[in-house]
Design a protein around this motif. Structure first.
Motif, short mmCIF file in Angstrom:
data_model
loop_
_atom_site.label_atom_id
_atom_site.label_comp_id
_atom_site.label_asym_id
_atom_site.label_seq_id
_atom_site.Cartn_x
_atom_site.Cartn_y
_atom_site.Cartn_z
N SER A 248 42.81 29.06 69.00
CA SER A 248 42.09 30.76 68.45
C SER A 248 41.33 30.11 69.30
O SER A 248 40.60 31.48 69.39
CB SER A 248 42.45 30.54 66.88
OG SER A 248 41.56 29.79 66.51
N ASN A 249 40.33 29.11 69.04
CA ASN A 249 39.20 29.36 69.78
C ASN A 249 39.31 29.53 71.32
O ASN A 249 38.17 30.45 71.92
CB ASN A 249 38.62 27.86 69.87
CG ASN A 249 38.32 27.56 68.47
OD1 ASN A 249 38.18 28.20 67.34
ND2 ASN A 249 38.10 26.04 67.82
N ARG B 241 47.46 35.95 73.00
CA ARG B 241 47.39 34.42 72.31
C ARG B 241 47.17 33.60 73.60
O ARG B 241 47.95 33.92 74.45
CB ARG B 241 48.65 33.72 71.33
CG ARG B 241 50.19 34.64 71.76
CD ARG B 241 50.86 35.13 70.90
NE ARG B 241 52.36 35.77 71.29
CZ ARG B 241 52.81 36.42 71.85
NH1 ARG B 241 52.02 37.84 71.28
NH2 ARG B 241 53.69 36.90 72.42
N SER C 55 43.86 26.10 65.72
CA SER C 55 42.36 26.32 65.18
C SER C 55 42.27 25.90 67.04
O SER C 55 41.54 26.43 67.46
CB SER C 55 41.66 25.14 65.08
OG SER C 55 40.49 25.63 64.98
N ASP D 204 35.88 41.35 78.60
CA ASP D 204 36.13 42.49 78.26
C ASP D 204 35.84 43.36 79.60
O ASP D 204 35.95 44.42 79.85
CB ASP D 204 34.79 42.33 77.20
CG ASP D 204 35.92 42.02 76.09
OD1 ASP D 204 37.28 41.61 75.34
OD2 ASP D 204 35.35 41.14 74.56
N ARG E 295 42.70 41.99 77.86
CA ARG E 295 42.71 41.55 76.07
C ARG E 295 43.82 40.86 76.52
O ARG E 295 45.09 40.50 76.68
CB ARG E 295 43.05 42.20 75.22
CG ARG E 295 43.10 41.92 74.66
CD ARG E 295 42.37 41.98 73.35
NE ARG E 295 42.30 41.40 72.17
CZ ARG E 295 40.39 41.45 71.39
NH1 ARG E 295 39.67 40.95 71.91
NH2 ARG E 295 40.45 41.46 70.12
N HIS F 150 39.31 32.81 71.50
CA HIS F 150 38.38 33.99 71.23
C HIS F 150 37.25 34.03 72.51
O HIS F 150 36.32 34.58 72.66
CB HIS F 150 37.72 33.57 70.02
CG HIS F 150 36.51 33.99 69.94
ND1 HIS F 150 36.52 35.12 68.95
CD2 HIS F 150 35.28 33.28 70.01
CE1 HIS F 150 34.92 35.34 69.05
NE2 HIS F 150 33.99 34.40 69.64
N SER F 151 36.92 32.53 73.17
CA SER F 151 36.61 32.64 74.30
C SER F 151 36.91 33.38 75.06
O SER F 151 35.86 33.21 76.12
CB SER F 151 36.42 30.90 75.06
OG SER F 151 35.73 30.01 73.62
N THR G 30 37.59 26.96 79.30
CA THR G 30 37.71 26.90 78.14
C THR G 30 38.30 25.39 77.19
O THR G 30 37.74 25.12 76.47
CB THR G 30 37.91 27.65 77.61
OG1 THR G 30 37.34 29.33 77.95
CG2 THR G 30 37.58 28.32 76.12
N ASN H 295 38.77 36.27 75.51
CA ASN H 295 38.16 37.28 75.48
C ASN H 295 36.88 38.50 75.37
O ASN H 295 36.92 39.08 75.52
CB ASN H 295 39.05 38.05 73.78
CG ASN H 295 40.30 37.97 74.00
OD1 ASN H 295 40.39 38.79 74.46
ND2 ASN H 295 41.10 37.05 72.57
N GLN H 296 36.30 37.15 74.83
CA GLN H 296 34.13 36.92 75.13
C GLN H 296 34.27 37.64 77.08
O GLN H 296 33.63 38.47 76.92
CB GLN H 296 33.40 36.12 74.24
CG GLN H 296 34.08 36.48 73.51
CD GLN H 296 32.53 34.99 72.56
OE1 GLN H 296 32.13 34.35 72.87
NE2 GLN H 296 32.13 35.11 71.95
N GLU I 61 36.89 22.80 74.67
CA GLU I 61 37.18 22.78 73.07
C GLU I 61 37.70 21.42 72.99
O GLU I 61 37.56 20.29 71.99
CB GLU I 61 38.28 23.94 73.05
CG GLU I 61 38.11 24.72 72.58
CD GLU I 61 36.85 25.59 71.64
OE1 GLU I 61 36.89 24.40 70.47
OE2 GLU I 61 35.63 26.25 72.01
#
Length: 353
Positions: free
Chosen positions: A159-160, A178, A156, A170, A175, A163-164, A137, A166-167, A141
């Motif tokens: 955070s990206n 950060r 930024s 799951d 989880r 988010h990637s 990831t 966590n997708q 990015e």
């Protein structure tokens, strides 16, 4: 029979200890499941831990913190998961930015297990899976940003990446809280060029600030001169206005004085022996004017009979007498005209009635 059961239990215990998986192994620290406690019928589970129990090789339940009871031999503790926040160091890796600059980046990942069942059976090696996912990831990015934006938009970028992760995590019951980039290493030549760019930018700022200061100083000087000229013109204007007002008042005063003098003179001429007094005044003025000849200019105009003072006085009195007779004739004519106009107005009003 009892001896057979004891032997079978010992074999199962040894097998479970040999096959006990390690969880969240990192280069700096190794976390083993707390030696997979043995089934002693009565178990005490520590706080912030989840013990996954299998019955006859199949998932049975998860032991909660506190007092728990298990059936010996049939139940065994297969996984011990920590519910605390876990810190994983992401190894250093190379990535290429949008402007084709190779970077060396490492980071720190903060995780927490939300579902012990998925964390135990959803993935074989959670640490390896999450670490690889974070690295891929991060590469994807970084490929979207230029070198300058990598330094400016680190929040930024973090955070990206979170988010990637966590997708995808799951399904593993994990989880990602950060992700933080620790260090960004650039090639030496790129670092030198960045240093030169910083120095050039600082020189540019200094030049711009100096030019702005010079401009502000020139503007202030011009504004001061403008205000000084405005104030000087206003002062000159006020001076001219005051001077004109003074001259007007002086003219009025002279006119009033002259009118009073003329009025007094006319009153004096109407009295007895007025003509003799006027003749004396004209003779005095003639003598005074004759005495001032050739004092202010070289050009002199003299009458043919300069010594005949009585003739000059007689001539002045004759002019005065002529003007007096003209004025006396004009006054009755004006009165007659006014009377005629009033009679005509009265006749017109009577005819209209």
């Amino acid at each position: 029979m009892l001896r057979t059961l004891c032997r079978t239990g010992g074999l199962l215990l040894k097998q479970s200890q040999r096959t006990a998986p390690k969880l969240w192994v990192t280069p700096a620290q190794q976390r083993w499941a707390s030696s997979l406690p043995m089934n002693t019928l009565v178990l005490f589970v520590p706080q912030q831990e989840a013990w996954v129990v299998e019955r006859m090789g199949r998932f049975h339940r998860i032991l909660e913190p506190g007092l728990n009871f298990l059936i010996p031999i049939l139940d065994r503790i297969r996984y011990v998961q920590s519910l605390k926040e876990i810190v994983i160091d992401v190894p250093e890796q190379s990535a290429v930015s949008l402007d084709n600059v190779t970077l060396q980046i490492d980071g720190v990942l903060y995780l927490r297990i939300l579902d012990p069942f998925k964390a135990s059976y959803g993935v074989e090696d959670p640490e390896y899976a999450v670490t690889q996912l974070a690295q891929t990831t991060m590469r994807s990015e970084l490929g979207k940003l230029t070198l300058d934006k990598v330094f400016r938009e680190r929040e930024s970028l973090n955070s990206n990446i979170v988010h990637s992760i966590n997708q995808a995590s799951d399904e593993w019951g994990i989880r990602c809280l950060r992700y933080e980039i620790k260090d960004i290493h650039v090639p030496p030549r790129v670092k030198e060029s960045m240093q030169m760019q910083v120095e050039a930018e600082r020189k540019k700022r200094a030049t711009v600030l100096e030019s702005e200061g010079t401009r502000e100083a020139a503007i202030n000087v011009a504004e001061g001169r403008k205000q000084a000229q405005i104030l000087a013109s206003e002062g000159e204007k006020a001076e001219q206005i005051n001077k004109a007002a003074g001259e007007a008042q002086a003219v009025l005063a002279k006119a009033e004085a002259k009118s009073k003098a003329i009025r007094m003179l006319s009153d004096a001429l109407t009295e007895q022996n007025g003509n003799a007094a006027a003749s004396l005044s004209v003779a005095e003025q003639y003598v005074s004017a004759f005495s001032n000849l050739a004092k202010e200019s070289n050009t002199i105009l003299l009458p043919s009979n300069t010594g005949d003072i009585s003739g000059m006085v007689t001539q002045a009195m004759t002019i005065y007498g002529t003007l007096a007779k003209t004025s006396t004739k004009a006054a009755p004519e004006a009165v007659v005209g006014v009377e005629e106009k009033s009679e005509e107005a009265a006749n017109q009003s009577a005819s209209s009635q």
